[in-house]
Design an enzyme around this catalytic site. Structure first.
Site, PDB file in Angstrom:
ATOM      1  N   GLU A 104     -11.213  -5.188   7.665  1.00 36.07           N
ATOM      2  CA  GLU A 104     -10.427  -4.006   7.326  1.00 36.07           C
ATOM      3  C   GLU A 104     -11.396  -2.925   6.889  1.00 36.07           C
ATOM      4  OE1 GLU A 104      -6.875  -4.289   4.785  1.00 36.07           O
ATOM      5  OE2 GLU A 104      -7.573  -2.405   3.874  1.00 36.07           O
ATOM      6  N   TRP A 133      -0.048 -10.126   2.629  1.00 36.27           N
ATOM      7  CA  TRP A 133      -0.511  -9.373   1.465  1.00 36.27           C
ATOM      8  C   TRP A 133       0.073 -10.023   0.205  1.00 36.27           C
ATOM      9  CZ3 TRP A 133      -2.344  -7.724   5.727  1.00 36.27           C
ATOM     10  CH2 TRP A 133      -3.224  -6.655   5.815  1.00 36.27           C
ATOM     11  N   THR A 160       0.859  -1.185   0.000  1.00 35.41           N
ATOM     12  CA  THR A 160       0.000   0.000   0.000  1.00 35.41           C
ATOM     13  C   THR A 160       0.890   1.228   0.000  1.00 35.41           C
ATOM     14  OG1 THR A 160      -1.888  -1.038   1.097  1.00 35.41           O
ATOM     15  CG2 THR A 160      -1.844   1.335   1.096  1.00 35.41           C
ATOM     16  N   ASN A 176      -4.643 -11.457   1.548  1.00 36.89           N
ATOM     17  CA  ASN A 176      -5.382 -10.212   1.593  1.00 36.89           C
ATOM     18  C   ASN A 176      -5.872  -9.795   0.210  1.00 36.89           C
ATOM     19  OD1 ASN A 176      -6.090  -7.597   3.083  1.00 36.89           O
ATOM     20  ND2 ASN A 176      -4.896  -6.844   1.358  1.00 36.89           N
ATOM     21  N   GLU A 177      -7.178  -9.642   0.059  1.00 37.87           N
ATOM     22  CA  GLU A 177      -7.805  -9.099  -1.154  1.00 37.87           C
ATOM     23  C   GLU A 177      -7.268  -9.771  -2.414  1.00 37.87           C
ATOM     24  OE1 GLU A 177      -7.302  -4.882  -0.902  1.00 37.87           O
ATOM     25  OE2 GLU A 177      -8.520  -4.708   0.902  1.00 37.87           O
TER      26      GLU A 177
END
Length: 978
Positions: free
Chosen positions: A281, A153, A111, A192-193
């Site tokens: 989140e 991630w 990020t 994650n995602e």
């Protein structure tokens, strides 16, 4: 540090046992035991709080430390760092968080940067890397009952596939590292995602059980909720093994990402599984603006969606602020050199729940709902005592209300303590205030609540509001000269203020004959990307607000064949390093280039030199003075160019991916005088208009132009648009001799770069005289407007007469007034040249348009409708590839002389025209080419000029566009006809 409080329950029934003195401030925010104030209409509502009521178990409130969001916290001075940690984790002091979720690092940009991997190859594990272990220890020291949650991630490059057995081994090794550190991990996610691989979750559950971690709950699927909310629950309904493997359903932003969070979403399938539902989140938005959405979500999570866990990203905003979503979090801590931090109202929104409950308390469904006036309320009770707590938010209330609470079912009849926060004011002085208690008579009590507040009513006691605050000036910059020789950094550690954007840098013994410690890029295999973010390994350091007249140098040694780079004047780093770069390869090839905010490179110079080879030390350098940029190698000039694409910013180191290289003796020294400015703390600002509403997590008020933050900005009103000109006026506090203004535009692709301006000054605030005017290029660089001679003034006004974007606001990230001579910056650096001075444009109302291809809803006439939020787009369903053309009938014959192309303005680059030809015609049949060229694939306005040519028809032939598409938001045709 609140060492005397650690291990103490936040719930102390007796009023005499509070561990910190409670803050009591009289306020009219709440009226207890009475009707609404005179003149207001109270909408009475009765709430029955029944101790025997049913409801789901409360799982807690937490924060997410991931994506390098906590990086700069580690480097804070000890006192301020402890104060920040207390606000986050200490009981009865601030947010008192129940859960800390941390990233299981993968050495990739996840990020706002990269976090270190504990396992960079399948046969090595290093449990000491990174700073999340440190953060977990600090959290646990303050709250021994805090729950930990781990989630990866990206992934190391040695994985056979992203979803593979390697992932399970990786997670198990991290669990073993946690055990070595003395941590029990309560929750673990698989990725994650990144979708949800059914077999990976089943295998993860089996591996946890087989390795002695059966008490760790598996969370799935940690994906963004919209548009398919809780999609993993649909898969589990028909798959008992998958369902049995997962303990908690965790989705992201179930109240919709970076909105006001008025409505939260759930699915029937998710409810039917009867598992805990979490917003695992939830973006808190910036630490001030996000307080209101967070307050809604804290209650509406449960009322709307039966969500019992709320985890906020980011835990705190502790990354460099030349990033578009800087400040996101419960509080702000991005200036470690000064110790400056801010406690925003989001901390107290969390406290309204966390300081009055504990995980394991149970929601009371019959006492959790909305009031007639629009307030929301949730009620919870202790599983062990007769205590209860009610949290009320009134942000959407239309009027004050008197709420009557009937208490039954064996719950306490002790006085109810009332705490309130006013979220409609900018001050935190009226946040989390202890009001007078309410007596319960015959099992009933009344409370009158005002709009715009959060209230907590509770039979518990011992709550308190922390009082520590930073004494540092937010405008204090990291001093230059700045040096780092890495000798004081422990082996394997991170150097102070260095933040990895991509890859992994660590302190190691210097190679060769050099003694001491050097900084080395350690990752030798490209990790598996998260969300497509990829670049060569890069680390950044310095103050993003550094004035750009400096020289930066560093010693570099390539351990593998490839290249090393030094970057300077880095003004933005959103998955890129926007600034100047000098790159030298092992075989002697070099280049000097500029990178923009979208990661696009513009080569400024290149050549060859004596090969540096590998395993030898050489010194890279960049020298900046105004618009002059010089690249150096071993003290010898490689090239000097004139460019103004970047004028301020920090420095960085980069290595070809994925090779090893060492760096030492980084120095940043002034290369000319930096101007002195009137401190922002001594001035105030007003504007002709501003956008004060929450837009995707930020507001854009005028005070944000003088707050010393690069992620915040003033924008003139754009919803609905306030037409230009728009202006911002600074009151300097007293009359001063001033020499000019410096304008910093947004660090992102946001609209509103001021391209044409006027500057006025005044001594009385009424009579203003113009002292400067001109044009600025469409770059993100800081621009200046020097005055021809010094002026005595108390008031300085910048008026924007032209700006980019759609709608077209004026945007100012920072506006400074110089008290010393100010060199002019802003020569052409955009690549497209300054905007032509077109005398006239054909009225769009007189034009019509047709195209060789168009998508329904994106027809040709959308390019001349005067609304740059609509567009023409070639057909993409079915796909019709470029080249495609759009032809404009001007309605009459004009002496055409130019075309203005406005690319799409919605943040999506698809279809931005990059290669074009323009032709004209008098009859619509025979066309003659008048111009051709290339445009950058960005959202800035583009221009094409030609000698005046009589024509009624103009055709824009789009040969190529970004990602294989072509589009146009607006097109204008310039002419010289009288």
């Amino acid at each position: 540090m609140l060492s005397d409080m650690r291990g103490t329950s936040r719930l102390v029934r007796s009023l005499g046992l509070g561990m910190v003195a409670m803050v009591t401030v009289p306020t009219a925010a709440v009226t207890v035991g009475a009707q609404a104030p005179a003149g207001q209409v109270a909408a009475d509502h009765v709430v029955t709080i029944d101790g025997g009521d049913s409801g789901r178990a409360f799982d807690g409130v937490g924060g997410v430390s991931a994506g390098a969001s906590s990086r700069l916290l580690v480097d804070y001075p000890e006192q301020e760092r402890d104060e920040i940690l207390d606000y986050l984790f200490a009981p009865a002091y601030g947010a008192a968080l129940d859960v800390l979720k941390v990233e299981i690092g993968g050495d990739i940009d996840s990020t706002a940067g990269a976090e270190a991997s504990h396992m960079r190859s399948p046969d090595e594990v290093d449990c000491s890397r990174g700073y999340e272990w440190w953060l977990m220890a600090e959290a646990q020291e303050r709250n021994p009952d805090i729950a930990f949650y781990g989630l990866p991630w990206g992934a190391p490059g040695w994985f056979e596939e992203y979803w593979s057995a390697d992932r399970i081994d990786y997670l198990m090794s991290w669990m073993d590292c946690a055990k070595q550190h003395g941590f029990e991990i309560d929750y673990l996610g698989a990725a994650n995602e990144s979708g949800a691989d059914r077999d990976s979750y089943v295998n993860l559950r089996n591996a946890l059980d087989a390795n002695g971690y059966s008490d760790t709950d598996v969370v799935a699927s940690d994906n963004h909720a919209p548009p398919d909310y809780w999609f993993v629950a649909d898969q589990m309904q028909d798959d008992p093994e998958f369902a049995d493997a997962v303990d908690v359903l965790g989705e992201h932003d179930v109240c919709v990402w970076r909105t006001e969070q008025r409505t939260c979403h759930v699915s029937e399938a998710a409810l039917a599984l009867d598992k805990p539902l979490w917003d695992s989140e939830n973006s808190t938005q910036d630490y001030v603006v996000g307080a209101q959405p967070l307050a809604r979500a804290m209650n509406r999570h449960y009322i709307d969606a039966q969500v019992t866990g709320n985890l906020n990203w980011a835990l705190l905003g502790a990354w460099y602020d030349n990033f578009p979503i800087g400040g996101t979090g419960l509080m702000l801590a991005d200036r470690p050199w000064s110790g400056y931090y801010e406690v925003g109202p989001s901390i107290w929104v969390d406290a309204h729940t966390t300081q009055f409950t504990d995980p394991g308390w149970r929601y009371l469904d019959g006492a959790s709902d909305y009031t007639p006036a629009g307030a929301s309320y949730v009620s919870l009770r202790s599983p062990e005592t007769d205590d209860y707590t009610v949290v009320i938010e009134t942000l959407d209330s239309t009027t004050a209300e008197t709420l009557t609470f009937d208490v039954t079912g064996g719950l306490s009849t002790d006085p109810v303590h009332v705490w309130s926060t006013d979220l409609e004011t900018a001050s935190t002085e009226d946040d989390f205030i202890d009001q007078e208690s309410v007596d319960v008579h015959d099992g009933s009590f009344d409370v009158t609540v005002e709009p715009g507040h959060v209230y907590t009513l509770s039979t518990t006691a011992g709550q308190a509001k922390g009082s520590a605050q930073s004494s540092a000036d937010p405008g204090e910059q990291l001093q230059v000269p700045y040096t780092e020789d890495f000798d004081d950094v422990d082996t394997g550690g991170l150097a102070p203020y260095f933040s990895d954007v991509h890859g992994g840098f660590e302190a190691v013994p210097c190679a060769g004959d050099r003694e001491g410690t050097c900084y080395q890029q350690m990752v030798t295999q490209e990790p598996m990307s998260w969300h497509g973010h990829s670049m060569s390994p890069t680390t950044m350091v310095g103050d993003p607000r550094w004035w750009g007249n400096y020289e930066v140098g560093v010693d570099a040694r390539m351990l593998d064949a490839g290249y090393v780079e030094l970057a300077g004047r880095v003004d933005s780093q959103q998955h890129a390093v926007a600034g100047y770069h000098v790159q030298v390869t092992h075989d002697g090839e070099w280049r000097l280039y500029s990178q923009d905010v979208q990661g696009e490179d513009t080569e400024l110079a290149s050549g060859e030199t004596a090969p540096p080879g590998t395993n030898s030390w050489h010194r890279l350098g960049l020298r900046f003075r105004g618009e002059t940029v010089t690249a150096l190698l071993d003290g010898e000039e490689l090239a000097t160019v004139e460019d103004a694409s970047h004028t301020t910013g920090q420095v960085g180191l980069r290595v070809s991916g994925w090779n090893r290289a060492q760096f030492d003796d980084l120095r940043v020294t002034p290369n000319g005088p930096a101007p002195r400015f009137v401190p922002h703390s001594q001035m105030t600002a007003t504007a002709t208009s501003e956008h004060a509403g929450n837009d995707a997590g930020h507001t854009y008020t005028v005070d944000e132009a003088i707050d010393d933050r690069l992620w915040s900005e003033w924008r003139s009103e754009y919803a609905p648009p306030a037409p230009l000109p728009q202006s911002i006026t600074l009151d300097l506090g007293r009359t001063r001799q001033v020499h000019g203004v410096a304008y910093t535009p947004p660090v992102t692709r946001a609209p509103g770069l001021i391209t044409s301006y006027e500057v006025y000054t005044s001594q009385d605030g009424h009579d203003f005289a113009q002292v400067a005017s001109g044009r600025w290029d469409e770059t993100r660089a800081t621009k200046t407007a020097p005055f021809s001679e010094p002026v005595k003034a108390r008031y300085v006004r910048l008026q924007a007469t032209e700006a980019t974007g759609c709608p077209q606001p004026a945007t100012v990230t920072e506006l400074n007034v110089a008290t010393t001579p100010l060199a002019e910056l802003g020569a052409d650096g955009s690549g497209d040249g300054p905007a032509p001075e077109f005398p006239a444009v054909v009225p769009r109302a007189e034009m019509s348009a047709s195209a060789t291809s168009q998508q329904p809803g994106y027809e040709a006439d959308k390019a001349i409708d005067g609304d740059c939020q609509t567009m023409w787009h070639q057909s993409f369903d079915p796909y019709e590839a470029p080249p495609q053309s759009i032809t404009f009938d001007l309605g009459d014959t004009y002496d055409t002389s130019g075309l203005v192309y406005e690319p799409r303005q919605d943040g999506n680059r698809n279809g931005m025209i990059t290669d074009y030809e323009i032709s004209v015609s008098s009859d619509g049949e025979t066309f003659t080419e008048v111009q051709a060229g290339q445009w950058a694939a960005d959202d800035t306005t583009k221009y094409a000029e030609w000698s005046a040519t009589a024509a009624r028809y103009v055709r824009l032939h789009a040969l190529e566009g970004f990602n294989g598409h072509v589009s146009a938001a607006e097109v204008g045709i310039a002419h010289t006809s009288e």
